[in-house]
Motif scaffolding. Sequence first.
Motif, mmCIF file in Angstrom:
data_model
loop_
_atom_site.group_PDB
_atom_site.id
_atom_site.type_symbol
_atom_site.label_atom_id
_atom_site.label_comp_id
_atom_site.label_asym_id
_atom_site.label_seq_id
_atom_site.Cartn_x
_atom_site.Cartn_y
_atom_site.Cartn_z
ATOM 1 N N PRO A 149 -2.629 1.073 -11.028
ATOM 2 C CA PRO A 149 -2.720 -0.055 -11.943
ATOM 3 C C PRO A 149 -2.189 -1.385 -11.548
ATOM 4 N N ASP A 150 -2.670 -2.297 -11.830
ATOM 5 C CA ASP A 150 -1.843 -3.717 -11.405
ATOM 6 C C ASP A 150 -0.493 -3.860 -11.527
ATOM 7 N N PHE B 112 -14.388 -0.145 -5.096
ATOM 8 C CA PHE B 112 -13.874 0.438 -6.434
ATOM 9 C C PHE B 112 -12.691 -0.613 -6.808
ATOM 10 N N ASN B 113 -11.744 -0.482 -5.892
ATOM 11 C CA ASN B 113 -10.442 -1.153 -6.224
ATOM 12 C C ASN B 113 -10.224 -2.694 -6.135
ATOM 13 N N ILE B 114 -11.177 -3.389 -5.420
ATOM 14 C CA ILE B 114 -10.991 -4.940 -5.402
ATOM 15 C C ILE B 114 -12.262 -5.533 -5.938
ATOM 16 N N LYS B 115 -13.523 -5.118 -5.604
ATOM 17 C CA LYS B 115 -14.542 -5.752 -5.990
ATOM 18 C C LYS B 115 -14.889 -5.689 -7.469
ATOM 19 N N CYS B 116 -14.799 -4.321 -7.955
ATOM 20 C CA CYS B 116 -15.018 -3.970 -9.292
ATOM 21 C C CYS B 116 -13.754 -4.519 -10.241
ATOM 22 N N ARG B 117 -12.790 -4.655 -9.610
ATOM 23 C CA ARG B 117 -11.855 -5.280 -10.560
ATOM 24 C C ARG B 117 -12.206 -6.841 -10.591
ATOM 25 N N ALA B 118 -12.387 -7.446 -9.574
ATOM 26 C CA ALA B 118 -12.922 -8.942 -9.505
ATOM 27 C C ALA B 118 -14.327 -9.131 -10.389
ATOM 28 N N PHE C 61 3.389 -12.032 -6.070
ATOM 29 C CA PHE C 61 1.974 -11.465 -5.654
ATOM 30 C C PHE C 61 2.009 -10.010 -5.801
ATOM 31 N N GLY C 62 3.179 -9.311 -6.501
ATOM 32 C CA GLY C 62 3.072 -8.014 -6.639
ATOM 33 C C GLY C 62 1.997 -7.184 -7.345
ATOM 34 N N SER C 63 1.382 -8.185 -8.170
ATOM 35 C CA SER C 63 0.262 -7.629 -8.936
ATOM 36 C C SER C 63 -1.259 -7.499 -8.338
ATOM 37 N N LEU C 64 -1.348 -7.908 -6.915
ATOM 38 C CA LEU C 64 -2.462 -7.771 -6.394
ATOM 39 C C LEU C 64 -2.865 -6.563 -5.765
#
Length: 565
Positions: A448-449, A313-319, A488-491
């Motif tokens: 959120p990012d 949900f939070n990494i793959k779907c973001r990408a 790198f804080g938005s990752l």
Amino acid sequence: MAFPSDLEIARHAQLKPIEDVAGEMGLGGHLLEPYGRDVLKIRLEAVQELADRPKAKYVVVSAITPTPLGEGKTTTTVGLGQAMSHIGKKATVAIRQPSMGPTFGIKGGAAGGGYSQVVPMEILNLHLTGDFHAVTEAHNMLSAVLDNHLYQGNQADFDQHRITWRRVLDVNDRVLRNVIVGLGTHIDGIPRQTGFDITAASEVMAIFALARSLPEMRARLGRIVVGYSRHGLPITADEIGGAGAMAVIMRDALKPNLMQTLENTPVLVHAGPFGNIAHGNSSVMADLIGIHSGDFLITEAGFGADMGAERFFNIKCRASGLTPDAAVVVATVRALKAHSGKHKIVAGKPLPEALLRENPDEVHIGGANLRKQIENIRLHGVSPVVAINAFPDDHPSEHDAIAEIAASMGARSAVCTHFAKGGAGATELAEAVAEAADEPSDFHFLYPDSASLREKIETVATRVYGADGVDYDLTAARQLDSYERNGFGSLPVCIAKTHLSISSDSSLKGAPTGWRLPVREVRASVGAGFIYPICGDMRTMPGLGADPAAHHIDLDENGEIVGLS
């Protein structure tokens, strides 16, 4: 009559010509690159060519917290894909590629099981199209460039004690965890301590799984941070001239691989990032093709919903930009009994006799884990369906207990016998998934990012894991501050912890409360695009057991492979 082995079943499969399987997905011959008789690579142009077609319903298969034996998540993914054709729907399945480390270690294979398998299983488990080898070579190319950079004068001013890039190999080999390179004379390089990880744990693997195009993969490879200067500044693969060669090695690997199930359902098998250290999901490229190839795209996320699904949900779907429509949570009687705290399951040993006795009360006690994993799916606005993966030693009253737990959470459920009956054994699940996927979607990310890295970690820890809070070692706190300073804080975050508990302590079963998440170290996969806090002692290079699968995998007198399962 004994139930046939997975390999025996696979060898009796009636395969369709793989070009016909591709044709049913809407893929023309100009988009296909044959790899032998039964595997194709799909050209990247397919993403653009299929983009105007209707989108399939997007379903992720996750699970409760598993036992060391696994609960049949891949088998359920394949069985559900096959079952869709039994209810008049066209489905495509997307799964990770198996690592040969676990194949020759404890798993013996990773193609599903029984009559819900991806075939040919020998090809799937051993080399496939060489993608893992490409990742290994690309990763180690960067290692070679880095050590050559040191040898040639260290123009980037590396602090040799803060070089973070190691080497990889697709085997389980504990003696490589810590090594010294550069021994010998001056011409043999600069001596330093480093080590090996398994290829599935490589950041190159994570990049390969998350990239949406060849240019994007090249850009991500260039952003890999390989170490830090004496002034604490990050040094990237592009800065030492290694990323271009890596991209060349990875060019063909980025093309998704197409295979089929025993019932000829198309299967995209692509990428295999580690389920503990990385995000544990198959490739975005495969999903961008599969999402336009039928009525349903069914993909699998590693381990339980607290890990693989949360990262889906939070990494793959973001990408990817794709939105899931439903999620499956695989549950078994044996795992829920184990979560009651009354039984211990050990890989390689028979199940405890007491666990096999009919006892729905123990299922209800262990059901706390299922309830929390259903909640973890709902935290993201997705409708869950519980797949009750049936085993021969189960009792109907115990299946009823799981169904009651699901109903108490307002979730659909279905008893599945796809291991023994193939797609026909998962039609009830297919119907439940189709209903859930038709419900309005309220999918959203957990954070959120713009949230700080600490806020992201604490959100996952408290809302998904049920922790009371997070405790940071001094090293971890300094690393988080450094990553924020370096931009790198938005990752997003990818928390590395045990898969055998929702908590960070593998001995805690059910849905533990009253504990705090300890973060001892934080690493950055800047190219992949996530920060990974490490909780506990996470092994990135597994070892072999006392009786590994490698002892039993062999060739018979006819040159046929035996021992895969």
